[in-house]
Design an enzyme around this catalytic site. Sequence first.
Site, PDB file in Angstrom:
ATOM      1  N   HIS A 118    -136.452  38.735  -4.128  1.00 55.52           N
ATOM      2  CA  HIS A 118    -137.785  39.225  -4.482  1.00 55.52           C
ATOM      3  C   HIS A 118    -137.805  39.905  -5.850  1.00 55.52           C
ATOM      4  CE1 HIS A 118    -136.544  43.391  -3.555  1.00 55.52           C
ATOM      5  NE2 HIS A 118    -135.870  42.850  -2.559  1.00 55.52           N
ATOM      6  N   ASP A 119    -138.930  39.745  -6.534  1.00 54.12           N
ATOM      7  CA  ASP A 119    -139.211  40.425  -7.806  1.00 54.12           C
ATOM      8  C   ASP A 119    -138.281  39.992  -8.933  1.00 54.12           C
ATOM      9  OD1 ASP A 119    -141.351  42.389  -6.898  1.00 54.12           O
ATOM     10  OD2 ASP A 119    -139.721  42.909  -5.531  1.00 54.12           O
ATOM     11  N   GLY A 136    -132.523  41.018  -5.435  1.00 50.53           N
ATOM     12  CA  GLY A 136    -133.847  41.373  -5.915  1.00 50.53           C
ATOM     13  C   GLY A 136    -133.847  42.060  -7.268  1.00 50.53           C
TER      14      GLY A 136
END
Length: 268
Positions: A118-119, A136
């Site tokens: 994520h991100d 992430g």
Amino acid sequence: MIHFNSYIHPDAKVATNVKIDPFTVIHPNVEIGEGTWIGSNVTIQEGTTIGKNCKIFPGTVIGSEPQDKKYAGEKTTVEIGDDCVIREFVTIHRGTSDKWKTVVGKGCWILAYSHIGHDCTIGNYCTLSNSTQIAGHVVLGDYVGFGGVVAVHQFVKIGSHSFISGGSLVSKDVPPFIKAARQPLSYAGVNSVGLKRRGYSIEQINHILDIYRVLYNKGLNVTQAVQILEEEFPVTEERDEILTFIQESTRGIIKRYSKANGDDDSIA
């Protein structure tokens, strides 16, 4: 072009010439660009945008909820650029409230069993060889390359045109234009071959080599090396890119390898 054994949610936006093989599921709020092929048994979940002329191979999952205990169901996204190749069983998770999105640039090759957390922000024309595992919040510049089975710690930044050797554990930031290898991961020279392939001149490559000799071969700490580069080296795009990367690093850059103990405290 869409096999009758695949499910496309009515709210998904799929270009007219997209080809989708059987047993694939496309969730709502998904956009897929022209000329993209999606193989069988692919799952593309809510909030995913895929560009034009991509190839997505069987077993891939894009847009799953992030593996982050702080995630509270906020509406986040994944953005995949044009001309990407995403091989078998790749997983790409959408963002959290930190950046709200996970981004993969154009022309990337993401090979089998790789993961993008994520991100993350993945630059253009990056190559993630088989089983590259990116945690992430990682940021990659353009044209970053990985050998197989590399693991990247969360929040790490890797500069453009760098190459990470297979089997590496990346826990520090990796500056632009270099090769990184050994354990612990260390500076292993300038990525001259990659730079030549991308049109860098011999003069530019030698200039980059001179910069990294100051950073890694003179027995200086980073602060001392940066001062010399700012005061004594001509202003160039390459010099400024390297300096900006170092000055913005939050995890510290990788060190020079020392045969004596596998580490070297002269570069902090």
